[in-house]
Design an enzyme around this catalytic site. Structure first.
Site, PDB file in Angstrom:
ATOM      1  N   LYS A  18       0.842  -1.191   0.000  1.00  0.00           N
ATOM      2  CA  LYS A  18       0.000   0.000   0.000  1.00  0.00           C
ATOM      3  C   LYS A  18       0.881   1.246   0.000  1.00  0.00           C
ATOM      4  CE  LYS A  18      -4.150  -1.736   2.277  1.00  0.00           C
ATOM      5  NZ  LYS A  18      -5.064  -1.468   1.166  1.00  0.00           N
TER       6      LYS A  18
ATOM      7  N   ASP B 277      -8.284  -3.601   9.837  1.00  0.00           N
ATOM      8  CA  ASP B 277      -8.777  -4.504   8.790  1.00  0.00           C
ATOM      9  C   ASP B 277      -9.321  -5.820   9.358  1.00  0.00           C
ATOM     10  OD1 ASP B 277      -9.322  -4.601   6.089  1.00  0.00           O
ATOM     11  OD2 ASP B 277      -7.435  -5.586   5.550  1.00  0.00           O
TER      12      ASP B 277
ATOM     13  N   ARG C 157     -10.804 -11.098   0.378  1.00  0.00           N
ATOM     14  CA  ARG C 157     -11.695 -12.019  -0.336  1.00  0.00           C
ATOM     15  C   ARG C 157     -11.101 -13.427  -0.401  1.00  0.00           C
ATOM     16  NH1 ARG C 157     -11.720  -8.149  -5.421  1.00  0.00           N
ATOM     17  NH2 ARG C 157     -11.511  -6.714  -3.656  1.00  0.00           N
TER      18      ARG C 157
HETATM   19  N1  BES Z   1      -8.377  -3.627   3.526  1.00  0.00           N
HETATM   20  C1  BES Z   1      -8.443  -3.097   2.217  1.00  0.00           C
HETATM   21  C2  BES Z   1      -9.687  -2.219   1.977  1.00  0.00           C
HETATM   22  C3  BES Z   1      -9.776  -0.962   2.785  1.00  0.00           C
HETATM   23  C4  BES Z   1      -9.245   0.221   2.303  1.00  0.00           C
HETATM   24  C5  BES Z   1     -10.433  -0.935   4.005  1.00  0.00           C
HETATM   25  C6  BES Z   1      -9.345   1.384   3.038  1.00  0.00           C
HETATM   26  C7  BES Z   1     -10.533   0.230   4.747  1.00  0.00           C
HETATM   27  C8  BES Z   1      -9.984   1.398   4.255  1.00  0.00           C
HETATM   28  C9  BES Z   1      -8.479  -4.228   1.192  1.00  0.00           C
HETATM   29  O1  BES Z   1      -7.797  -5.376   1.533  1.00  0.00           O
HETATM   30  C10 BES Z   1      -7.865  -3.698  -0.072  1.00  0.00           C
HETATM   31  O2  BES Z   1      -6.746  -3.305  -0.029  1.00  0.00           O
HETATM   32  N2  BES Z   1      -8.612  -3.692  -1.150  1.00  0.00           N
HETATM   33  C11 BES Z   1      -8.143  -3.214  -2.403  1.00  0.00           C
HETATM   34  C12 BES Z   1      -8.655  -4.129  -3.478  1.00  0.00           C
HETATM   35  C13 BES Z   1      -8.045  -3.884  -4.817  1.00  0.00           C
HETATM   36  C14 BES Z   1      -6.581  -4.298  -4.825  1.00  0.00           C
HETATM   37  C15 BES Z   1      -8.814  -4.692  -5.855  1.00  0.00           C
HETATM   38  C16 BES Z   1      -8.685  -1.802  -2.597  1.00  0.00           C
HETATM   39  O3  BES Z   1      -9.834  -1.554  -2.254  1.00  0.00           O
HETATM   40  O4  BES Z   1      -7.950  -0.966  -3.082  1.00  0.00           O
HETATM   41 ZN    ZN Z   2      -5.720  -5.309   1.067  1.00  0.00          ZN
HETATM   42 ZN    ZN Z   3      -7.664  -5.730   3.599  1.00  0.00          ZN
END
Ligand code: BES
Ligand code: ZN
Ligand code: ZN
Length: 469
Positions: free
Chosen positions: A243, A254, A317
């Site tokens: 990230k 999370d 997921r």
């Molecule tokens: N845990 C994150 C989603 C999230 C982001 C929760 C901000 C709370 C605040 C999740 O695992 C994630 O990173 N999702 C990605 C998916 C993408 C790579 C398809 C996202 O949403 O960017």
């Molecule tokens: Zn993630």
């Molecule tokens: Zn996540």
């Protein structure tokens, strides 16, 4: 916090709700307040607007207004007057007042030298003590205990709250409780049980991944049982698809889905609910390192489908997929609900006000929607048309863990999970926005909200009515 009833409270702060009317000196417009000081007593008139527009949530806010004023005046207690309304039963108003005061007086104080001091008593006043007062208040206190527990777990450092900590916490909570059976599967058992996706996500973690199962038997004579699955990524670095910048900052939260599931089962037991529930907390750390899983890996899920990992940051997921299909097979539940901080794009759609919902069962999603209005933990359904399912088909495996188009991220997440629940009636709740606030809002302070606990208890009470029919 103590919550009592008194016909004539002697507190130094009295909060009086006023319905809107043009004829009064204070017009009672929604959101307006007027304060009067009479000697040592402060009277705060709070405008509630017109009865026909009134939402129960205004009473949560009303109690919170009193709480904040009481805190500013450094009082130990404050009182709120009940009003007679056609629209809502008195018990519902009492519940909302209690919730507003309880949720509002939460703070995460573990690491602060000086704790915020809120009034420790709410006195609800009226002409006569309402019949259900004590039971409504005792229920609200029990629910809030578990909501606060979830908030504490979500707010605390991921250094402390890792999968094994959550396992220990769950085992400790239910250690003397016969109605709840707690078991857990570590990395080797996950692999033995063919939950390869789950084990893989957690393989760079310092604390091994854990699937924690909580079986609550509140109605042994019934075959019905509802499966509640929570995403428990105790820290999401994104994995090798690391990230960027500040987007990693709050990723200790999370695991909110897993904390919410634990809190729901705890409350069901505390309230002795006549229902059968299975809680599944899917806990892992998504870290980097030489053991980390990689973009491009192709792995077989518990249900036999092969998955192409297109992004290691879409890890939730993956752990949920194995947990859902494993638990559906093991327990054959009548209904499935999952709670997950799944997608950043859900925040883009709903901000932090509403959770995204995806479902394959209109009756279930309608019931969840109504429960959301009552709890003021609102959800809104997004469509799951087959086009979205096409977008997660892989060229070289059965599925990919991100959409080919990169659009509609929240729906893509739901479309992925749908592949793992068979034909069970199912609701997926994306709580990415609602679980954790970056600034205070209404009666919530900054950080974890416990979103999903009160929602689910509303939902469960509807379910119990249906099952008894
Ligand atoms: N845990 C994150 C989603 C999230 C982001 C929760 C901000 C709370 C605040 C999740 O695992 C994630 O990173 N999702 C990605 C998916 C993408 C790579 C398809 C996202 O949403 O960017
Ligand atoms: Zn993630
Ligand atoms: Zn996540």
């Amino acid at each position: 916090m103590k919550i009592e009833f008194n016909v004539s409270p002697k507190s130094f702060l009295e909060v009086i709700p006023v319905l809107e009317s043009a004829s009064k000196e204070f017009n009672g417009k929604k959101g307006k307040t007027k304060t009067m000081v009479k000697g040592s007593k402060t009277i705060l008139f709070a405008g509630m607007g017109k009865e026909k527009d009134l939402d129960l949530n205004e009473f949560r806010k009303l109690a919170f207004i009193g709480l904040i004023k009481g805190k500013a005046l450094e009082l130990n207690e404050f009182s709120v007057e009940l009003i007679d309304l056609q629209k809502f039963a008195e018990e519902k108003i009492i519940q909302a007042l209690a919730e507003g005061a309880l949720i509002g007086s939460y703070s995460f104080a573990k690491y602060k030298k000086q704790e915020e001091k809120f009034p420790s008593k709410l006195i609800i006043s009226g002409k006569k003590k309402p019949k259900g007062f004590d039971s409504v208040v005792s229920k609200a206190l029990k629910v809030n205990d578990s909501v606060s527990m979830a908030r504490d777990l979500i707010n605390d450092s991921s250094e402390i709250v890792n999968p094994s900590y959550l396992e220990k916490t769950a085992k400790k909570i239910f250690s003397r409780i016969r109605k709840v059976k707690v078991t857990s599967l570590g990395r080797s058992q996950l692999l033995k049980n063919k939950m390869n996706l789950f084990a893989m996500v957690g393989q760079a973690g310092l604390s091994e991944p854990k699937l924690i199962l909580l079986e609550y038997k509140g109605n042994p004579s019934s075959k019905e049982k509802t499966l509640l699955v929570g995403k428990g990524i105790t820290f999401d670095s994104g994995g090798l698809n690391l990230k960027p910048g500040d987007s990693m900052l709050f990723m200790k939260s999370d695991m909110a889905g897993a904390a919410v599931v634990l809190a729901i089962i705890r409350t069901a037991n505390d309230l002795n609910l006549k229902i059968n529930l299975i809680g599944a907390m899917a806990c892992a750390e998504n870290l980097i390192g030489e053991k980390a899983y990689r973009p491009g890996d192709i792995v077989k899920a518990f249900n036999g489908k092969t998955i192409e990992v297109c992004n290691t940051d879409a890890e939730g997921r993956l752990v949920l997929a194995d947990t859902l299909s494993y638990c559906v097979k093991k327990f054959s539940p009548s209904k499935v609900i999952d709670y997950a901080t799944l997608t950043g794009s859900c925040i883009g759609t709903f901000s932090f006000h509403v959770a995204g919902m995806i479902s394959n069962d209109l009756e279930l999603s309608n019931s969840m929607y109504q429960a959301g209005l009552n709890a003021y933990e609102r959800v809104w359904e997004l469509p799951l048309y087959e086009e979205y399912s096409n977008d997660i088909k892989s060229e070289i495996a059965d599925l990919r863990n991100t959409s080919k188009t990169g659009e509609a991220g929240t729906i893509a997440g739901g479309a992925f999970l749908k592949e793992f629940i068979g034909d069970k009636p199912w609701v997926h709740l994306d709580i990415a926005g609602t679980a954790f606030l970056k600034k205070p809002f209404s009666y919530y302070c900054i950080g974890a909200t416990g979103f999903g606990v009160r929602l689910s208890l509303e939902f469960i009470s509807r379910l119990m009515e249906d099952e008894l029919k």
